[in-house]
Scaffold this motif. Structure first.
Motif, PDB file in Angstrom:
ATOM      1  N   ASN A 110     -36.941 -77.332  10.981  1.00  0.00           N
ATOM      2  CA  ASN A 110     -36.784 -76.701  12.038  1.00  0.00           C
ATOM      3  C   ASN A 110     -35.473 -75.512  11.713  1.00  0.00           C
ATOM      4  OD1 ASN A 110     -37.737 -78.190  13.939  1.00  0.00           O
ATOM      5  ND2 ASN A 110     -36.161 -79.385  14.517  1.00  0.00           N
ATOM      6  N   GLY A 111     -34.762 -75.522  10.421  1.00  0.00           N
ATOM      7  CA  GLY A 111     -34.155 -74.422  10.241  1.00  0.00           C
ATOM      8  C   GLY A 111     -34.825 -73.172  10.145  1.00  0.00           C
ATOM      9  N   ALA A 119     -33.638 -74.455   4.631  1.00  0.00           N
ATOM     10  CA  ALA A 119     -34.875 -74.014   5.231  1.00  0.00           C
ATOM     11  C   ALA A 119     -34.850 -72.513   5.926  1.00  0.00           C
ATOM     12  CB  ALA A 119     -35.467 -75.042   6.006  1.00  0.00           C
ATOM     13  N   ARG A 120     -33.370 -72.399   6.305  1.00  0.00           N
ATOM     14  CA  ARG A 120     -33.102 -71.165   7.211  1.00  0.00           C
ATOM     15  C   ARG A 120     -33.108 -70.060   6.197  1.00  0.00           C
ATOM     16  NH1 ARG A 120     -30.000 -69.796  11.882  1.00  0.00           N
ATOM     17  NH2 ARG A 120     -28.397 -68.016  11.336  1.00  0.00           N
ATOM     18  N   PRO A 122     -29.458 -84.119   5.202  1.00  0.00           N
ATOM     19  CA  PRO A 122     -30.393 -83.219   6.018  1.00  0.00           C
ATOM     20  C   PRO A 122     -29.917 -81.874   6.584  1.00  0.00           C
ATOM     21  CG  PRO A 122     -30.562 -85.538   6.497  1.00  0.00           C
ATOM     22  CD  PRO A 122     -29.475 -85.547   5.602  1.00  0.00           C
ATOM     23  N   GLU A 123     -28.566 -81.845   6.877  1.00  0.00           N
ATOM     24  CA  GLU A 123     -27.906 -80.824   7.535  1.00  0.00           C
ATOM     25  C   GLU A 123     -27.922 -79.672   6.337  1.00  0.00           C
ATOM     26  OE1 GLU A 123     -26.413 -83.944   7.380  1.00  0.00           O
ATOM     27  OE2 GLU A 123     -26.978 -84.466   9.799  1.00  0.00           O
ATOM     28  N   ALA A 131     -37.027 -82.128  11.031  1.00  0.00           N
ATOM     29  CA  ALA A 131     -35.587 -81.785  11.344  1.00  0.00           C
ATOM     30  C   ALA A 131     -35.312 -80.792  10.378  1.00  0.00           C
ATOM     31  CB  ALA A 131     -34.646 -82.929  11.685  1.00  0.00           C
ATOM     32  N   VAL A 132     -35.612 -80.915   9.098  1.00  0.00           N
ATOM     33  CA  VAL A 132     -35.222 -80.070   7.971  1.00  0.00           C
ATOM     34  C   VAL A 132     -35.880 -78.628   8.317  1.00  0.00           C
ATOM     35  CG1 VAL A 132     -35.380 -79.367   5.555  1.00  0.00           C
ATOM     36  CG2 VAL A 132     -34.523 -81.632   6.276  1.00  0.00           C
ATOM     37  N   GLU A 172     -36.101 -72.592  13.795  1.00  0.00           N
ATOM     38  CA  GLU A 172     -35.240 -71.753  14.851  1.00  0.00           C
ATOM     39  C   GLU A 172     -34.920 -70.498  14.233  1.00  0.00           C
ATOM     40  OE1 GLU A 172     -32.303 -75.111  14.577  1.00  0.00           O
ATOM     41  OE2 GLU A 172     -33.643 -76.422  15.341  1.00  0.00           O
ATOM     42  N   LYS A 193     -31.437 -78.233   6.099  1.00  0.00           N
ATOM     43  CA  LYS A 193     -31.662 -77.376   7.132  1.00  0.00           C
ATOM     44  C   LYS A 193     -31.498 -75.997   7.050  1.00  0.00           C
ATOM     45  CE  LYS A 193     -31.617 -76.920  12.277  1.00  0.00           C
ATOM     46  NZ  LYS A 193     -31.050 -77.742  13.606  1.00  0.00           N
ATOM     47  N   GLU A 194     -30.069 -75.752   6.423  1.00  0.00           N
ATOM     48  CA  GLU A 194     -29.622 -74.463   6.188  1.00  0.00           C
ATOM     49  C   GLU A 194     -30.464 -73.854   5.119  1.00  0.00           C
ATOM     50  OE1 GLU A 194     -27.782 -71.231   6.083  1.00  0.00           O
ATOM     51  OE2 GLU A 194     -27.502 -72.484   7.904  1.00  0.00           O
ATOM     52  N   GLN A 249     -38.133 -85.127   7.878  1.00  0.00           N
ATOM     53  CA  GLN A 249     -38.653 -83.471   7.312  1.00  0.00           C
ATOM     54  C   GLN A 249     -38.883 -82.569   8.633  1.00  0.00           C
ATOM     55  OE1 GLN A 249     -40.392 -86.588   6.449  1.00  0.00           O
ATOM     56  NE2 GLN A 249     -39.898 -86.719   4.267  1.00  0.00           N
TER      57      GLN A 249
END
Length: 156
Positions: free
Chosen positions: A113-114, A68-69, A61-62, A110-111, A117, A65-66, A108
């Motif tokens: 959120n990349g 998704a950024r 997940p981490e 939290a992912v 944010e 998230k990156e 999903q």
């Protein structure tokens, strides 16, 4: 041309990439009136996906998230390709994030959120948006994440 939004990206150690070329018959972004709609953006970096697979299986997940950024950064590049200036963004209206998910993965939001944010960091209040985060079985090129955004522009 670069302005405050690209300066905010630079403060985060980021640079707006080149627009990712389409993988099929579509445009990276389309403007209609004061709105820009991006196509789904994969987390391409220099023409390649840094990671492939399902979130919750091959991809953490981490990591997702990156990714998704990176998708959001690519979406901003697509917006700039039709506006010429990211400072024309009045607000991000909607973010839609797709997460290629292992059968038991439910993180999903939290992912995605990349992406959310990053938009908040570079656009401030203009980056606050409505959003959907959807789990899917597979994405193009076995990408773990895909993000599209819709933005409203300031008047010409």
């Amino acid at each position: 041309m670069s302005g405050a939004v690209e300066a905010a990206l630079a403060e985060l150690g980021l640079k707006l990439p080149e627009v990712v070329p389409p993988l099929a018959a579509y445009q990276p972004a389309v403007r209609t009136g004061v709105y820009v709609y991006t196509s789904g953006q994969l987390p391409m970096v220099e023409g390649k996906l840094p990671v492939t697979g399902k979130v919750g299986a091959e991809v953490t997940p981490e990591e997702a998230k990156e990714l998704a950024r990176i998708c959001a950064l690519n979406a901003l590049a697509a917006v700039k390709s039709v506006t010429g200036d990211l400072d024309r963004i009045a607000r991000v209206v909607k973010v839609l994030g797709f997460v290629a998910s292992a059968a038991d993965f439910t993180g999903q939001p939290a992912v995605v959120n990349g992406a959310s944010e990053l938009l908040g960091q570079v656009l401030g209040d203009r980056g606050v948006h409505a959003r959907s985060a959807v789990g899917v079985s597979v994405l193009p090129l076995d990408s773990p994440v895909e993000v599209e955004i819709q933005v409203e522009l300031t008047e010409d």
